[in-house]
Write a protein that holds these residues in place. Structure first.
Motif, PDB file in Angstrom:
ATOM      1  N   THR A  23       0.875  -1.154   0.042  1.00 26.34           N
ATOM      2  CA  THR A  23       0.011  -0.105   0.239  1.00 26.34           C
ATOM      3  C   THR A  23       0.858   1.202   0.128  1.00 26.34           C
ATOM      4  O   THR A  23       0.602   2.316  -0.840  1.00 26.34           O
ATOM      5  CB  THR A  23      -0.855  -0.178   1.281  1.00 26.34           C
ATOM      6  N   THR A  24       1.781   1.276   0.768  1.00 27.06           N
ATOM      7  CA  THR A  24       2.696   2.324   0.952  1.00 27.06           C
ATOM      8  C   THR A  24       3.566   2.665  -0.315  1.00 27.06           C
ATOM      9  O   THR A  24       3.596   3.867  -0.926  1.00 27.06           O
ATOM     10  CB  THR A  24       3.846   2.123   2.039  1.00 27.06           C
ATOM     11  N   MET A  65       2.370   1.862  -3.422  1.00 24.94           N
ATOM     12  CA  MET A  65       1.349   2.322  -4.467  1.00 24.94           C
ATOM     13  C   MET A  65       1.281   3.725  -4.172  1.00 24.94           C
ATOM     14  O   MET A  65       1.093   4.672  -5.018  1.00 24.94           O
ATOM     15  CB  MET A  65      -0.004   1.664  -4.075  1.00 24.94           C
ATOM     16  N   VAL A  66       0.836   4.206  -2.773  1.00 21.76           N
ATOM     17  CA  VAL A  66       0.717   5.749  -2.648  1.00 21.76           C
ATOM     18  C   VAL A  66       1.762   6.561  -2.983  1.00 21.76           C
ATOM     19  O   VAL A  66       1.666   7.540  -3.715  1.00 21.76           O
ATOM     20  CB  VAL A  66       0.298   5.511  -1.078  1.00 21.76           C
ATOM     21  N   GLY A  96       4.268   5.906  -5.080  1.00 17.26           N
ATOM     22  CA  GLY A  96       4.410   5.899  -6.707  1.00 17.26           C
ATOM     23  C   GLY A  96       3.282   6.811  -7.238  1.00 17.26           C
ATOM     24  O   GLY A  96       3.639   7.340  -8.107  1.00 17.26           O
ATOM     25  N   THR A  97       2.281   6.670  -6.636  1.00 17.84           N
ATOM     26  CA  THR A  97       1.267   7.651  -7.125  1.00 17.84           C
ATOM     27  C   THR A  97       1.508   9.172  -6.823  1.00 17.84           C
ATOM     28  O   THR A  97       1.452  10.047  -7.852  1.00 17.84           O
ATOM     29  CB  THR A  97      -0.280   7.410  -6.629  1.00 17.84           C
ATOM     30  N   ALA A  98       2.319   9.778  -5.535  1.00 20.28           N
ATOM     31  CA  ALA A  98       2.665  10.657  -5.509  1.00 20.28           C
ATOM     32  C   ALA A  98       3.932  11.251  -6.538  1.00 20.28           C
ATOM     33  O   ALA A  98       3.931  12.268  -6.975  1.00 20.28           O
ATOM     34  CB  ALA A  98       3.065  10.918  -3.968  1.00 20.28           C
ATOM     35  N   MET A 142       4.314   9.997  -9.343  1.00 18.38           N
ATOM     36  CA  MET A 142       3.988  10.150 -10.877  1.00 18.38           C
ATOM     37  C   MET A 142       3.641  11.623 -10.945  1.00 18.38           C
ATOM     38  O   MET A 142       3.489  12.203 -11.843  1.00 18.38           O
ATOM     39  CB  MET A 142       3.149   8.806 -10.990  1.00 18.38           C
ATOM     40  N   LEU A 143       2.479  11.813  -9.866  1.00 22.75           N
ATOM     41  CA  LEU A 143       2.020  13.145  -9.969  1.00 22.75           C
ATOM     42  C   LEU A 143       2.758  14.355  -9.962  1.00 22.75           C
ATOM     43  O   LEU A 143       2.637  15.132 -10.680  1.00 22.75           O
ATOM     44  CB  LEU A 143       0.862  13.216  -9.045  1.00 22.75           C
ATOM     45  N   SER A 172       3.187  16.639 -13.750  1.00 24.17           N
ATOM     46  CA  SER A 172       2.892  18.183 -13.413  1.00 24.17           C
ATOM     47  C   SER A 172       3.975  19.008 -13.659  1.00 24.17           C
ATOM     48  O   SER A 172       3.748  20.036 -13.870  1.00 24.17           O
ATOM     49  CB  SER A 172       1.994  18.416 -12.031  1.00 24.17           C
ATOM     50  N   CYS A 210       2.000  17.322  -1.768  1.00 20.76           N
ATOM     51  CA  CYS A 210       1.744  16.028  -1.941  1.00 20.76           C
ATOM     52  C   CYS A 210       1.768  15.104  -0.783  1.00 20.76           C
ATOM     53  O   CYS A 210       0.823  14.170  -0.559  1.00 20.76           O
ATOM     54  CB  CYS A 210       2.572  15.586  -3.046  1.00 20.76           C
ATOM     55  N   PHE A 268      -1.444  12.957   0.369  1.00 18.57           N
ATOM     56  CA  PHE A 268      -1.480  11.538   0.137  1.00 18.57           C
ATOM     57  C   PHE A 268      -1.297  11.040   1.754  1.00 18.57           C
ATOM     58  O   PHE A 268      -1.589   9.980   1.845  1.00 18.57           O
ATOM     59  CB  PHE A 268      -0.489  11.239  -0.599  1.00 18.57           C
TER      60      PHE A 268
END
Length: 159
Positions: A79-80, A82-83, A85-87, A89-90, A94, A102, A106
């Motif tokens: 889970t960590t 994924m979170v 990685g999403t941050a 990538m964002l 951007s 961020c 998150f």
């Protein structure tokens, strides 16, 4: 080329060749006799053998608590990842995302979930105990405090 070394008596006539061909074809299409597809060895196994123990594939044997904790840590790590990685990538896409913002965006759901879990754990009422009996019943409810001390374990049970 090699010389012909076939003896003259080994040459078949056309009729003999046709009979032999029919026999070979009949043998080829004859049904296979039923053979067993499994075998169970019923000889008793020895209590111990000479072979050394072999490490088995997979996770090593652990207690149930250690297994549960391990699975929980693996799930938390995934889970960590994924979170995070999403941050990441964002922020990369951007080209302007502020890392502090961020982190707050998150991290806030995680902090909220942890706070709610702690709140619900502390707010759980004591369970109601209901007993229903038919006939005479003797109830003996005692609290026994056990303490084990010493090199040679001496156990004291006190009521």
């Amino acid at each position: 080329m090699y010389p012909d070394t076939t003896p003259q008596d080994a040459v078949m006539s056309d009729a003999d060749a046709a009979v032999e061909a029919a026999r070979i074809i009949a043998d080829a299409y004859r049904p296979v006799p039923a053979t067993p597809t499994a075998y169970r060895d019923t000889t008793p196994l020895p209590a111990r053998g000479d072979a050394p123990p072999v490490t088995q594939p997979g996770r090593p044997p652990m207690s149930q608590g250690a297994t549960d904790a391990s699975a929980l840590m693996l799930a938390g790590g995934a889970t960590t990842a994924m979170v995070g990685g999403t941050a990441a990538m964002l922020m990369y896409v951007s080209q302007y995302a502020d890392p502090l913002v961020c982190g707050l965006v998150f991290g806030a759901p995680t902090a909220l979930v942890l706070a709610l879990a702690r709140l619900l754990k502390g707010a759980k009422p004591a369970p109601d105990v209901h007993h229903h009996y038919d006939g005479p019943v003797y109830q003996d409810q005692r609290n026994i405090h056990t303490r084990t001390t010493g090199v040679w374990a001496k156990t004291n049970n006190e009521q």
